[in-house]
Scaffold this motif. Structure first.
Motif, mmCIF file in Angstrom:
data_model
loop_
_atom_site.group_PDB
_atom_site.id
_atom_site.type_symbol
_atom_site.label_atom_id
_atom_site.label_comp_id
_atom_site.label_asym_id
_atom_site.label_seq_id
_atom_site.Cartn_x
_atom_site.Cartn_y
_atom_site.Cartn_z
ATOM 1 N N TYR A 69 0.863 -1.176 0.000
ATOM 2 C CA TYR A 69 0.000 0.000 0.000
ATOM 3 C C TYR A 69 0.897 1.222 0.000
ATOM 4 N N GLN A 101 -5.176 -1.112 -3.615
ATOM 5 C CA GLN A 101 -5.707 0.246 -3.610
ATOM 6 C C GLN A 101 -7.090 0.213 -2.948
ATOM 7 N N GLU A 110 -10.820 8.607 -5.422
ATOM 8 C CA GLU A 110 -9.814 8.734 -6.466
ATOM 9 C C GLU A 110 -10.417 9.459 -7.670
ATOM 10 N N SER A 153 -5.956 8.001 -9.682
ATOM 11 C CA SER A 153 -5.215 6.926 -9.022
ATOM 12 C C SER A 153 -3.873 6.683 -9.682
ATOM 13 N N THR A 173 -1.184 5.782 -8.199
ATOM 14 C CA THR A 173 -0.448 4.636 -7.681
ATOM 15 C C THR A 173 -0.743 3.351 -8.449
ATOM 16 N N ALA A 209 -8.030 -3.805 -6.131
ATOM 17 C CA ALA A 209 -8.588 -2.488 -5.836
ATOM 18 C C ALA A 209 -10.021 -2.566 -5.342
#
Length: 397
Positions: free
Chosen positions: A231, A302, A307, A310, A312, A325
Motif C-alpha cells: 500500500y 488500492q 480517487e 489513481s 499509484t 482495488a
C-alpha cells in the motif's frame, strides 16, 4: 508536438508543492508545471509554506524559489481560531445536511487561509494567460479561483464524497473558463454535481516511466524476507487505510496467506498489535526508491474510494505488479475494467479471495499486470497529456 504560441505565462495554484509532498493531485501539478515549462511556457507555482496536510504548519520559507525551470512563490498559511464553527460545519457535511452560507464560509476557512496568496493573485492575475487551480477541496481553490474566472483553469480532482456537493464547488465548476478532468468517471461525476463550464475536457494524467527496477535490491535494503503486498500513499481514513488493515488481517487468518502488508507514505500507520508481525511500515521513501517498492511487491492494493485518477495503480502496472482495488471507486473500477490488469473487490471476503488468487496463481496474476502496463503506456504518457493541456489552453492564449 506542441501548441504554444510563444512563451505564455501560466500559474499553477496548489495548497502544497515540493519533492517531499505526497499526494496524487500535487504530483500531477508538479509534473505538469515542469512539462509545460520544458515546452517553453513561463510557469509559476503559487503555493503555501506548508508540507504536512494535517497541520498546515509553515515549514518552507516564504518567498521565491525555483524547481528546475519552474518559479515557486510561497505564501504563509494562517490557522483559523474558529474551531467550533469548523467542527459544526464538518458534522453537517458528513451527515448530509445542507450548509448555509455562514457554515460553508466557516468550513472553507477552517483549516487554513493564505491571504497573501489571495492578494498576490488579485494584483497579478492579469500577468498570466491561464491560472490552473487544483485540487477542489482547499481554500487556495475555493477562494482564489474566483479572482479572475476568465483565465481560470480548474483541475478539480473530484471525489464522490460529501465535500464535493458544497455550493462553492458547484460555483467553481460553472464559472471557470476551462475545466480539466483526469478520468471519464470524474467527468461524469462533475455533471451530476453542477453545470460545468462549456470548455472542459478529459485530459487524463500521467506518471514518469522509470528507466529500470531493482526489486531484489529493494527487498535486501529493507530486509523484506517474505513476499508482500504493497500500500502506497497517505495512511488515513479517507484513503481506506484502516479498512485495508482490517481486511488484510482477516484474509491472512482465513486463507493462511504468505504475504506481509508493506506500507510506504505519510501519516501514522497505527498498526494494531495483533498485526505488528505482518504489517511493515517503511514510512516516507525517497522518490528513487518508490518504483522498486512497486516492482518488488506481489500485488498493489488500492483500498481508496476517493480517487479521480489513481496515480499509484499506474505506478504498479508500470512495474508489472497486479492491482487489487476497491470497487467503491468508480475511477479505479473503470481503469481495471478497461485495462484487464486488475482485480476489484467489494468487501473483506472478496479482498481475501483476490489475495488468495495472487498467492496461488502468480503466473495468471503476472499476465494481468502486463495488460496493465500496456494500458498505461498506451494512454497515460506525459507527452500526450501535455498535448491535451495545450489544446485546451488555446481558448485562453
Amino acid at each position: 508536438m506542441g501548441f504554444s504560441t510563444g512563451k505564455a505565462r501560466i500559474a499553477f495554484v496548489a495548497p502544497r508543492y515540493g519533492d517531499a509532498v505526497v499526494g496524487g493531485s500535487e504530483a500531477v501539478v508538479r509534473e505538469a508545471a515542469q512539462g509545460l515549462a520544458e515546452r517553453g511556457y513561463e510557469v509559476d507555482v503559487l503555493t503555501t509554506c506548508a508540507q504536512d496536510h494535517f497541520t498546515w504548519a509553515n515549514e518552507f520559507p516564504p518567498g521565491v524559489a525555483t524547481d528546475g525551470s519552474v518559479t515557486i512563490r510561497r505564501f504563509p498559511t494562517l490557522q483559523s481560531r474558529d474551531h467550533h464553527g469548523w467542527n459544526r460545519a464538518q458534522e453537517k457535511i458528513l451527515s448530509g445536511d445542507q450548509l448555509d452560507e455562514l457554515d460553508e464560509l466557516a468550513w472553507s476557512n477552517g483549516r487554513f487561509r493564505v491571504p497573501d496568496l489571495y492578494l498576490y493573485l488579485s494584483g497579478h492575475a492579469a500577468e498570466y494567460a491561464a491560472i490552473v487551480f487544483s485540487p477542489y477541496l482547499f481554500w487556495t481553490t475555493l477562494y482564489c479561483a474566483g479572482i479572475a474566472p476568465e483565465r481560470t483553469v480548474l483541475m478539480p480532482c473530484l471525489h464522490d464524497e460529501p465535500y464535493a456537493y458544497l455550493r462553492s464547488v458547484a460555483a467553481a465548476l460553472a464559472s471557470a473558463a476551462v475545466v480539466w478532468f483526469l478520468s471519464e468517471p470524474e467527468h461524469q461525476l462533475a455533471h451530476r454535481l453542477a453545470p460545468v463550464a462549456s470548455h472542459h475536457s478529459v485530459i487524463g494524467a500521467a506518471v514518469k516511466i522509470p528507466e529500470s527496477y531493482d526489486p531484489d535490491g529493494f527487498r535486501k535494503r529493507y530486509n523484506l524476507l517474505r513476499p508482500y503486498v504493497l500500500y502506497a500513499g497517505r495512511r488515513e481514513g479517507g484513503k481506506g487505510w484502516q479498512e485495508l488493515m482490517a481486511g488484510f488481517g482477516i484474509a491472512v487468518r482465513r486463507h493462511h496467506l504468505p504475504f506481509d502488508l508493506v506500507t510506504v507514505g505519510v501519516g501514522h500507520a497505527q498498526v494494531p498489535s495483533s498485526l505488528e508481525h505482518r504489517i511493515v511500515d517503511l514510512g516516507y521513501l525517497a522518490p528513487t526508491e518508490v518504483p522498486d517498492a512497486f516492482a518488488a511487491a506481489d500485488a498493489f492494493v488500492q483500498p481508496s474510494a476517493n480517487e479521480s485518477f489513481s496515480r499509484t495503480i499506474m505506478e504498479a502496472w508500470l512495474a508489472e505488479t497486479v492491482v487489487v482495488a476497491s470497487g467503491a471507486s468508480d475511477v479505479v473500477t473503470w481503469h481495471c475494467e478497461r485495462s484487464g490488469g486488475g482485480l476489484v473487490y467489494a468487501d473483506e471476503l472478496e479482498l481475501g479471495q483476490c489475495l488468495r488468487f495472487v498467492a496461488e496463481a502468480p503466473e495468471q496474476a503476472a499476465q494481468l499486470a502486463r495488460k496493465g502496463r500496456d494500458y498505461v503506456l498506451a494512454n497515460y504518457r506525459w507527452p500526450s497529456v501535455l498535448d491535451a493541456m495545450e489544446r485546451s489552453l488555446e481558448v485562453l492564449l
